[in-house]
Design a protein around this motif. Sequence first.
Motif, PDB file in Angstrom:
ATOM      1  N   MET A 281       0.808  -1.217   0.000  1.00 34.87           N
ATOM      2  CA  MET A 281       0.000   0.000   0.000  1.00 34.87           C
ATOM      3  C   MET A 281       0.843   1.269   0.000  1.00 34.87           C
ATOM      4  O   MET A 281       0.333   2.358  -0.272  1.00 34.87           O
ATOM      5  N   HIS A 282       2.140   1.152   0.304  1.00 34.49           N
ATOM      6  CA  HIS A 282       2.998   2.337   0.250  1.00 34.49           C
ATOM      7  C   HIS A 282       3.437   2.648  -1.180  1.00 34.49           C
ATOM      8  O   HIS A 282       4.034   3.693  -1.430  1.00 34.49           O
ATOM      9  N   HIS A 283       3.145   1.745  -2.109  1.00 32.31           N
ATOM     10  CA  HIS A 283       3.484   1.939  -3.521  1.00 32.31           C
ATOM     11  C   HIS A 283       2.256   2.102  -4.403  1.00 32.31           C
ATOM     12  O   HIS A 283       2.357   2.632  -5.507  1.00 32.31           O
ATOM     13  N   GLY A 316       0.883  -6.684   1.315  1.00 31.13           N
ATOM     14  CA  GLY A 316       2.168  -6.044   1.091  1.00 31.13           C
ATOM     15  C   GLY A 316       3.216  -6.397   2.117  1.00 31.13           C
ATOM     16  O   GLY A 316       3.011  -7.248   2.995  1.00 31.13           O
ATOM     17  N   SER A 317       4.340  -5.706   2.021  1.00 36.83           N
ATOM     18  CA  SER A 317       5.529  -6.037   2.817  1.00 36.83           C
ATOM     19  C   SER A 317       5.630  -5.259   4.119  1.00 36.83           C
ATOM     20  O   SER A 317       6.590  -5.437   4.874  1.00 36.83           O
ATOM     21  N   LEU A 318       4.664  -4.379   4.373  1.00 33.04           N
ATOM     22  CA  LEU A 318       4.725  -3.583   5.597  1.00 33.04           C
ATOM     23  C   LEU A 318       4.230  -4.380   6.798  1.00 33.04           C
ATOM     24  O   LEU A 318       3.319  -5.201   6.678  1.00 33.04           O
ATOM     25  N   CYS A 319       4.819  -4.122   7.945  1.00 34.00           N
ATOM     26  CA  CYS A 319       4.352  -4.733   9.195  1.00 34.00           C
ATOM     27  C   CYS A 319       3.123  -3.974   9.671  1.00 34.00           C
ATOM     28  O   CYS A 319       3.161  -3.248  10.662  1.00 34.00           O
ATOM     29  N   LEU A 356       7.466   6.412   3.721  1.00 33.07           N
ATOM     30  CA  LEU A 356       8.532   6.398   4.727  1.00 33.07           C
ATOM     31  C   LEU A 356       8.273   5.400   5.858  1.00 33.07           C
ATOM     32  O   LEU A 356       9.151   5.170   6.688  1.00 33.07           O
ATOM     33  N   LEU A 357       7.099   4.801   5.882  1.00 32.09           N
ATOM     34  CA  LEU A 357       6.802   3.824   6.928  1.00 32.09           C
ATOM     35  C   LEU A 357       7.715   2.613   6.790  1.00 32.09           C
ATOM     36  O   LEU A 357       7.816   2.014   5.725  1.00 32.09           O
ATOM     37  N   LEU A 358       8.427   2.279   7.860  1.00 30.04           N
ATOM     38  CA  LEU A 358       9.320   1.118   7.931  1.00 30.04           C
ATOM     39  C   LEU A 358      10.579   1.259   7.089  1.00 30.04           C
ATOM     40  O   LEU A 358      11.324   0.310   6.897  1.00 30.04           O
ATOM     41  N   SER A 359      10.809   2.457   6.559  1.00 33.81           N
ATOM     42  CA  SER A 359      12.049   2.730   5.819  1.00 33.81           C
ATOM     43  C   SER A 359      12.275   1.755   4.662  1.00 33.81           C
ATOM     44  O   SER A 359      13.405   1.366   4.366  1.00 33.81           O
ATOM     45  N   ARG A 360      11.204   1.363   3.997  1.00 39.97           N
ATOM     46  CA  ARG A 360      11.308   0.513   2.811  1.00 39.97           C
ATOM     47  C   ARG A 360      11.766   1.337   1.612  1.00 39.97           C
ATOM     48  O   ARG A 360      11.572   2.554   1.556  1.00 39.97           O
ATOM     49  N   PHE A 381      15.190   3.616  -4.619  1.00 39.85           N
ATOM     50  CA  PHE A 381      15.690   4.646  -3.713  1.00 39.85           C
ATOM     51  C   PHE A 381      15.539   4.210  -2.266  1.00 39.85           C
ATOM     52  O   PHE A 381      14.435   3.901  -1.805  1.00 39.85           O
ATOM     53  N   GLU A 382      16.658   4.188  -1.534  1.00 42.64           N
ATOM     54  CA  GLU A 382      16.622   3.843  -0.123  1.00 42.64           C
ATOM     55  C   GLU A 382      16.092   5.016   0.702  1.00 42.64           C
ATOM     56  O   GLU A 382      16.589   6.134   0.593  1.00 42.64           O
ATOM     57  N   THR A 383      15.100   4.765   1.535  1.00 41.75           N
ATOM     58  CA  THR A 383      14.528   5.830   2.360  1.00 41.75           C
ATOM     59  C   THR A 383      15.102   5.842   3.777  1.00 41.75           C
ATOM     60  O   THR A 383      14.786   6.754   4.547  1.00 41.75           O
ATOM     61  N   LEU A 384      15.914   4.864   4.118  1.00 48.61           N
ATOM     62  CA  LEU A 384      16.383   4.773   5.509  1.00 48.61           C
ATOM     63  C   LEU A 384      17.116   6.034   5.959  1.00 48.61           C
ATOM     64  O   LEU A 384      17.050   6.429   7.121  1.00 48.61           O
ATOM     65  N   ALA A 385      17.828   6.683   5.018  1.00 43.55           N
ATOM     66  CA  ALA A 385      18.556   7.903   5.384  1.00 43.55           C
ATOM     67  C   ALA A 385      17.599   9.008   5.824  1.00 43.55           C
ATOM     68  O   ALA A 385      17.954   9.860   6.639  1.00 43.55           O
TER      69      ALA A 385
END
Length: 395
Positions: A281-283, A316-319, A356-360, A381-385
Motif C-alpha cells: 500500500m505504500h506503492h 504487502g511487505s509492511l508490518c 517512509l513507513l518502515l524505511s522501505r 531509492f533507499e529511504t532509511l537515510a
Amino acid sequence: MDRNLELMLKEQKTAFYIFDSAVLKKRIMHLRTRLPERLELCYAVKANPFITKEIENETERFEICSPGEYEICKALGIDSRKMVISGIYKTPEVIEGLVSDKDFCGIFTAESVRQYRLLCELSEKYGRKLKVLPRLTNDSQFGIDPEELENIIRERDSHPMIEIIGVQFFSGTQKTSLKKFRRELEMLDSFLEKLKSEFSFEAGELEYGTGFPVSYFRNESLDEDALLEGFSELINGLGFKGRIILEIGRSIAASCGKYYTHIVDIKSNKGINYALIDGGMHHLVYYGQQMAMKQPFLSVIGKDSIIPDKLWTVCGSLCSMNDIVVKQLPLPEIEVGDVLCFENAGAYCMTEGISLLLSRDLPAVYIIKENGELYRVRRTFETLALNMPKYERMD
C-alpha cells in the motif's frame, strides 16, 4: 513477453513502475477528440511528475502546487509561460523569488485575499506586471469567498501591476455526475456574468478543474464517452465565450502506468490463501479502494492464458494489518517469484503512498518512449537515510 518488460524483470528484483509515453499521448488525444475544440488542457503535475517532460508539447499548461514541483519543471526545461503556480499555501519566500526572477513568466493563482495582497506588494516592489487567477472557493478551505473575490475585482484598478486574467475553480476528483458538472458550470457562468455586468470585468479565461473519473476496479459502471459527451454539451451551452482551460491530472495520467511487484511468499492461514508481495500500500494507491474489497485490474506475468483456480488475498511487505492490496482475488496457480502487474497506476500511486513507513525502498521508475526506447528515470531509492536520526547540537 515484451522485450522491454523482459529487460526490466531481469534487472529489477524488487517492485517498479513503468509509464508508457505512447499510451499517455494517445490518452490526451482521446480527450481532445471527445471534448469541444475550444477547450485547452492544463496538466496537474502532482498526479505524476515523472511524465511531465513527455507531454510538454501536448498540453497548454502545467499546474504546479509546490516549490518542489516548480523545481522539477524548471529542471526539465518546461517553459515558464506554461506554468500556473497554484496550491493552497504558497511559501512567501518562494513566490518572491519567482517574481524577482525576470526569466519567470508564469501565472499565479490567488487562494486567499492574503495571497492576492502578497502578489500586489511584490509586483510593486519589483516593478513587474503579474498575471493572476483568483480561485473561487468550492465551499471548502480552498479558494476565495465570492464576496471577497468580487471586492478584488471591484478594486482591481488600485493595482495596475496586477492583471487578473480570469477565474480558477476546482471542486474535487472522480466526479461521475453530469448533474454536478451542470450545477458547477451554471454557477460559474452566472458568476462570470455578474463580474461583467456589475464590475465591468470581462474575464479572459476560466480554468476549471474537472475531476474527470478513472475506472480503477472491475465491475465498475463508468461510461466515459457518455460522460464526456454530456460534459461537452454543457460547455457548448455556456454564455461565457472566453478561453476555457481544463485542469486535469488523474484522467490524463492513470492509464499510462503499470506497477509490477514480486510474490515473495505464499501461505494458507485458516483456509485463507495469502500471497505476500515486495510492494504494498505504500506503492499502490487507488482512489476509492475500501479495505481492499474492490478488485483492481491486474494480471500474473506469463500466466494470462491460465484459468484462475483459487482465491488469494494479496498483502504487502509492511508490518501493518492494513497492508492488504486486494482480498479474495481469483488467480491462476502462483508461486514465489511470480510478478503481478497492476494496471492504471499512472496517477498518484507513486506519490500518495506512505512511503517512509518502515524505511522501505521506493520503487524504480521507467519510461517507455513512443519509439520503444526504454529509460530509467529513477533508481530504486533507499529511504532509511530520511528516517535516520542525526544529532546536531543546537547552541
